[in-house]
Design a protein around this motif. Structure first.
Motif, short mmCIF file in Angstrom:
data_model
loop_
_atom_site.label_atom_id
_atom_site.label_comp_id
_atom_site.label_asym_id
_atom_site.label_seq_id
_atom_site.Cartn_x
_atom_site.Cartn_y
_atom_site.Cartn_z
N PHE A 297 0.84 -1.21 0.00
CA PHE A 297 0.00 0.00 0.00
C PHE A 297 0.86 1.25 0.00
O PHE A 297 1.87 1.33 0.66
CB PHE A 297 -0.95 0.01 1.20
CG PHE A 297 -0.26 -0.08 2.55
CD1 PHE A 297 0.22 -1.29 3.01
CD2 PHE A 297 -0.10 1.05 3.34
CE1 PHE A 297 0.87 -1.39 4.25
CE2 PHE A 297 0.54 0.96 4.58
CZ PHE A 297 1.02 -0.26 5.02
N MET A 298 0.42 2.23 -0.78
CA MET A 298 1.13 3.50 -0.88
C MET A 298 0.84 4.36 0.35
O MET A 298 -0.32 4.51 0.74
CB MET A 298 0.72 4.25 -2.15
CG MET A 298 1.58 5.48 -2.42
SD MET A 298 0.90 6.51 -3.74
CE MET A 298 1.59 5.74 -5.18
N VAL A 299 1.89 4.92 0.92
CA VAL A 299 1.75 5.77 2.10
C VAL A 299 2.29 7.16 1.79
O VAL A 299 3.38 7.29 1.24
CB VAL A 299 2.57 5.17 3.28
CG1 VAL A 299 2.51 6.10 4.48
CG2 VAL A 299 2.07 3.80 3.65
N ASP A 300 1.51 8.18 2.14
CA ASP A 300 2.01 9.55 2.08
C ASP A 300 2.35 9.96 3.50
O ASP A 300 1.45 10.22 4.31
CB ASP A 300 0.94 10.47 1.49
CG ASP A 300 1.40 11.92 1.42
OD1 ASP A 300 2.49 12.23 1.98
OD2 ASP A 300 0.69 12.74 0.82
N PRO A 301 3.64 10.04 3.85
CA PRO A 301 4.01 10.31 5.25
C PRO A 301 3.61 11.71 5.70
O PRO A 301 3.62 11.98 6.91
CB PRO A 301 5.54 10.17 5.26
CG PRO A 301 5.90 9.56 3.97
CD PRO A 301 4.81 9.89 2.99
N SER A 302 3.25 12.59 4.75
CA SER A 302 2.87 13.95 5.16
C SER A 302 1.44 13.99 5.67
O SER A 302 1.01 14.98 6.25
CB SER A 302 3.05 14.92 4.00
OG SER A 302 2.08 14.67 3.01
N SER A 303 0.67 12.94 5.44
CA SER A 303 -0.68 12.91 6.00
C SER A 303 -0.74 11.78 7.02
O SER A 303 0.14 10.94 7.08
CB SER A 303 -1.71 12.71 4.90
OG SER A 303 -1.56 11.42 4.34
N GLU A 304 -1.81 11.77 7.77
CA GLU A 304 -1.92 10.78 8.86
C GLU A 304 -2.39 9.44 8.30
O GLU A 304 -3.52 9.03 8.52
CB GLU A 304 -2.88 11.30 9.93
CG GLU A 304 -2.35 12.46 10.73
CD GLU A 304 -1.16 12.05 11.62
OE1 GLU A 304 -1.28 11.05 12.34
OE2 GLU A 304 -0.13 12.73 11.56
N ASP A 305 -1.53 8.79 7.55
CA ASP A 305 -1.95 7.51 7.00
C ASP A 305 -1.89 6.43 8.07
O ASP A 305 -0.95 6.36 8.85
CB ASP A 305 -1.06 7.13 5.82
CG ASP A 305 -1.60 7.72 4.53
OD1 ASP A 305 -2.81 7.59 4.31
OD2 ASP A 305 -0.81 8.31 3.80
N ALA A 306 -2.90 5.60 8.08
CA ALA A 306 -3.02 4.59 9.13
C ALA A 306 -2.27 3.33 8.74
O ALA A 306 -2.85 2.37 8.23
CB ALA A 306 -4.49 4.31 9.40
N VAL A 307 -0.97 3.34 8.97
CA VAL A 307 -0.15 2.19 8.62
C VAL A 307 -0.57 0.96 9.42
O VAL A 307 -0.72 -0.14 8.88
CB VAL A 307 1.35 2.51 8.87
CG1 VAL A 307 2.20 1.25 8.75
CG2 VAL A 307 1.82 3.57 7.90
N THR A 308 -0.78 1.18 10.71
CA THR A 308 -1.13 0.06 11.58
C THR A 308 -2.46 -0.55 11.15
O THR A 308 -2.61 -1.77 11.10
CB THR A 308 -1.20 0.52 13.05
OG1 THR A 308 0.06 1.13 13.36
CG2 THR A 308 -1.44 -0.63 13.99
N ASP A 309 -3.40 0.31 10.77
CA ASP A 309 -4.70 -0.18 10.31
C ASP A 309 -4.54 -1.02 9.03
O ASP A 309 -5.13 -2.09 8.90
CB ASP A 309 -5.64 1.00 10.05
CG ASP A 309 -7.03 0.52 9.61
OD1 ASP A 309 -7.71 -0.10 10.45
OD2 ASP A 309 -7.39 0.73 8.44
N ALA A 310 -3.70 -0.53 8.09
CA ALA A 310 -3.49 -1.26 6.83
C ALA A 310 -2.92 -2.65 7.11
O ALA A 310 -3.31 -3.63 6.47
CB ALA A 310 -2.55 -0.47 5.93
#
Ligand SMILES: [Zn+2]
Length: 293
Positions: free
Chosen positions: A90-103
């Motif tokens: 999954f693509m993550v934009d670190p400048s926004s609050e992307d929910a890595v843990t949720d993914a």
């Protein structure tokens, strides 16, 4: 045994996101018609189509990349339906609050993909380190970092701006992160997409940096005399056979899985003198080791 470590999952939500970015109010159906690509339908239907395609091509497992931030659930649905066939990226934009843990926890995805040139966030940024730390907290995961030249074909076709800062995609700037998380595998696609030397340098000092071999690797035209065979030879001499992951960069239908990319890589690997057992690692074994079932 063949595993593809680089396929994109162009879901309906992916196209809807591009349509929103373009702001002309096109439906997914209209966008696909314009592109002359097949409408993907539901995530489950697209997963079915991918499985049929992989079966027809003799591919056991593949990565599926959620190719815009926020599309984790589409790939999550595909992975949930076919857990033995797909590994979710999954693509993550670190400048926004992307929910890595949720993914990772909720959607069952395993690889966070960083595009520093696209998202204008340097790999040295603390926000990137937080993303990587969140991934590293889960076993069986990895981080994919796009370096070098970046062009997104579908954005070009739709006339969407691509204001990429390529200077942020230097593989050397990955070394600090890779050394800080020595047990986490990092994957640099396309042999570094033009920054082959820097990728080899980074991988030489960081035993957890891998490359994927995906795409037509047309970046080889950036230097005089480079050939795909030579690239395979160089990567073998620096990384050895265990840190190279075969990939095609397949994405849309009806084109489907890119057989031609596979065949040219197979030829190059053979011309490079890579033994059959080492090719078995590159074309399948390494993927199974990194992403064990
Ligand atoms: Zn790709």
């Amino acid at each position: 045994m063949l595993n593809d470590s680089h396929c994109h999952f162009f879901s309906a939500n992916f196209f809807a996101t591009l349509s929103r970015q373009r702001g002309k109010g096109d439906s997914v159906e209209a966008l696909c018609r314009e592109l002359q690509w097949d409408d993907p339908g539901t995530a489950e239907a697209l997963a079915d189509r991918w499985v049929r395609e992989l079966d027809a091509r003799g591919v056991a497992r593949s990565a599926l990349i959620a190719s815009v931030p926020g599309d984790e659930a589409s790939v999550g649905a595909a992975v949930a339906k076919y857990p033995s066939r797909f590994v979710g990226f999954f693509m993550v934009d670190p400048s926004s609050e992307d929910a890595v843990t949720d993914a990772i926890v909720t959607q069952g995805l395993r690889v966070a993909c960083l595009f520093p040139a696209m998202h204008h966030v340097a790999l040295s940024d603390d926000r990137v380190e937080r993303v990587v730390a969140a991934v590293a907290a889960h076993p069986g995961t990895a981080v994919f970092v796009h370096c070098g030249v970046l062009s997104v074909g579908v954005r070009k076709k739709l006339g969407l701006p691509s204001k990429f800062d390529l200077s942020l995609g230097d593989p050397l700037s990955l070394t600090r992160l890779a050394l800080a998380f020595p047990r986490l595998p990092f994957i640099v696609p396309h042999f570094g997409a033009g920054m082959l030397r820097e990728t080899m340098m980074a991988a030489d000092v960081c035993p957890n940096i891998h490359v994927d071999t995906s795409s037509s690797n047309s970046w080889i035209r950036y230097a005089p005399g480079w050939t795909l065979t030579g690239v395979f030879k160089t990567a073998m001499s620096v990384l050895g056979p265990s840190r190279m992951l075969f990939g095609t960069d397949s994405s849309f239908f009806p084109r489907g899985w890119q057989q031609g990319v596979y065949e040219s890589q197979r030829t190059a690997a053979t011309e490079a003198g890579i033994s059959e057992s080492d090719q078995n690692l590159i074309f399948g074994g390494n993927f199974d080791r990194l992403f064990s079932l």
